[in-house]
Design an enzyme around this catalytic site. Structure first.
Site, PDB file in Angstrom:
ATOM      1  CG  PHE A 233      24.633  -3.075 -26.860  1.00  0.00           C
ATOM      2  CD1 PHE A 233      25.998  -3.301 -26.923  1.00  0.00           C
ATOM      3  CD2 PHE A 233      23.788  -3.899 -27.583  1.00  0.00           C
ATOM      4  CE1 PHE A 233      26.520  -4.341 -27.698  1.00  0.00           C
ATOM      5  CE2 PHE A 233      24.296  -4.936 -28.356  1.00  0.00           C
ATOM      6  CZ  PHE A 233      25.664  -5.154 -28.413  1.00  0.00           C
TER       7      PHE A 233
ATOM      8  NE  ARG B 128      33.847  -4.485 -24.769  1.00  0.00           N
ATOM      9  CZ  ARG B 128      32.609  -4.970 -24.704  1.00  0.00           C
ATOM     10  NH1 ARG B 128      31.688  -4.321 -24.012  1.00  0.00           N
ATOM     11  NH2 ARG B 128      32.294  -6.096 -25.309  1.00  0.00           N
TER      12      ARG B 128
ATOM     13  CE1 TYR C  56      26.041 -12.551 -25.360  1.00  0.00           C
ATOM     14  CE2 TYR C  56      23.860 -13.542 -25.524  1.00  0.00           C
ATOM     15  CZ  TYR C  56      24.717 -12.489 -25.777  1.00  0.00           C
ATOM     16  OH  TYR C  56      24.261 -11.372 -26.425  1.00  0.00           O
ATOM     17  CE  LYS C  57      26.948  -9.065 -22.811  1.00  0.00           C
ATOM     18  NZ  LYS C  57      27.766  -9.087 -24.017  1.00  0.00           N
TER      19      LYS C  57
ATOM     20  CG  ASP D 202      20.860  -4.156 -21.455  1.00  0.00           C
ATOM     21  OD1 ASP D 202      21.266  -5.193 -20.894  1.00  0.00           O
ATOM     22  OD2 ASP D 202      20.990  -3.943 -22.676  1.00  0.00           O
TER      23      ASP D 202
END
Length: 416
Positions: free
Chosen positions: A139, A390, A241-242, A216
């Site tokens: 990322f 995605r 928050y995912k 991560d």
């Protein structure tokens, strides 16, 4: 007033399979716990921002009227001061496979990554290690932090490359690390392909060379089962928050294995990480244990929403969540092959469910424009360059019917 979106025509055979899977889903009833959005036919972006839970509305009102509104500053002594470690321990127990005293909630993912990476480099400085290992497809935040640290401390970056639809392997790491490696920074689940890394294997390979590993966990926490303590993990960071549904900008968590805590120097020394924050001392003295990794005032409001999702995950267990995730992604791959492959769509995610996380990436050169049109239709995936759409599947809030509707809409857009 905007007209309601028109659902796509889902082929009868696919709709029937989705209906059977939803009827047999032991977690189906939990979908009612989430806020539904008018005009959204299929929400396929839970790997970027999870839906809020209905219970969170009441929790936030209670926080405003109760601890904040009624207790005011007294609430710090009545629980808020301990919230970073208390909530960290909850995440560790429910999702990380980690014992208490090793996890805190504080800062953004970016800041937490910087703090732990910088602390790890400091702990390795006396060993003469001057290299960091990271993959080119990690990322952007992870790569940018490594580039900044390397420039600041005159370190060399050893870049790894992985296949577009796969991830970094144990063999690649074993070949890259050496007596010069200070830190390996990798994602447990690749944000683009959804590949699940071999955490224990890669960690062991890095340790054999004397390096530390920072994982991560942003796309892994709440989607796959983790065992940080058993796998010998040194350090980990993840967003909330995912799959933990903490809401936009919810604070991240950081894990530092107990064996490293005394040697790690906090790179952002703030008053909340001091041994006695209210002593207002002239010099910084770090708190003992994991609390030393806190910098500033805990984000109490931002911590509140994720508690509801953690309670829900705890009630069903991560094993059940992972089983539903496998089933959802398997159905998405199956439907993509049937509906989308004829239009040239390629599944860019591992086919083996053991190394496939909670999202499926589909590649097609038109997907940037297609994604924008899907959003207008109430079908919400996300797009990642160069050609990846995605399909993010949050196990407790996503139905198989949603998957069928979403992929049928993609087929209609490609058909023109």
């Amino acid at each position: 007033m905007t007209a309601a979106p028109i659902p796509p025509a889902v082929p009868e055979s696919i709709a029937a399979r989705a209906a059977i899977l939803d009827a047999e889903d032991p977690l189906a009833a939990h979908r009612d716990a989430f806020v539904t959005t008018e005009g959204v036919l299929a929400y396929l972006d839970g790997n970027s921002l999870g839906r809020p839970l209905k219970a969170t509305r009441e929790r936030l009102v209670d926080l405003v009227d109760g601890a904040w509104g009624d207790r005011l500053i007294r609430a710090w002594d009545e629980g808020w001061m301990d919230a970073p470690t208390e909530l960290g321990d909850t995440i560790a127990r429910v999702c990380l496979g980690a014992a208490p005293g090793q996890t805190i909630v504080a800062d953004s993912t970016t800041v937490m990554l910087y703090k732990l990476a910088r602390a790890a480099l400091g702990a390795q400085a006396d060993a003469g290690r001057d290299e960091i290992v990271i993959d080119r497809d990690n990322f952007p935040t992870d790569r940018f932090i490594v580039e900044g640290l390397a420039a600041e401390h005159d370190l060399t970056i050893r870049w790894l490359s992985a296949p577009h639809d796969d991830g970094v392997s144990v063999a690649q790491v074993a070949e890259a690390v050496s007596e010069r490696t200070a830190l390996v920074l990798l994602s447990a689940i690749a944000y683009r392909s959804g590949h699940v890394a071999d955490i224990p294997g890669i960690t062991a390979a890095a340790h054999d060379a004397g390096a530390l590993v920072l994982w991560d966990l942003s796309h892994a926490t709440g989607a796959v089962e983790l065992a940080l303590d058993a796998d010998g993990v040194d350090l980990a960071v993840g967003c909330t928050y995912k799959y933990l549904n903490g809401g936009p900008g919810a604070p991240a968590f950081g894990y530092v294995a107990r064996r490293h805590q005394a040697a790690f120097r906090q790179p952002i020394q703030g008053w909340m990480g001091a041994a006695d924050p209210f002593a207002m001392g002239e010099a910084y003295q770090p708190a003992s244990g994991i609390r030393r990794m806190i910098s500033g005032t805990p984000p109490v409001l931002g911590m509140a929403p994720m508690r509801d999702m953690l309670e829900l995950i705890d009630s069903v267990g991560m094993a059940a969540v992972r089983a539903k995730s496998r089933a959802l992604t398997a159905f998405a791959v199956e439907v993509a092959e049937e509906l989308l492959a004829p239009y040239g769509v390629v599944v860019a995610t591992p086919r083996d469910p053991e190394v496939r996380g909670g999202h499926v990436t589909l590649d097609h050169p038109d997907f940037k424009a297609v994604t924008a049109r899907l959003w207008e239709r109430g079908v919400i995936p996300d797009f990642r360059p160069p050609h990846g759409l995605r399909v993010g599947l949050s196990p407790l809030s996503t139905s198989f019917h949603e998957v069928a509707v979403g992929l049928a809409a993609i087929a209609e857009e490609l058909a023109g």
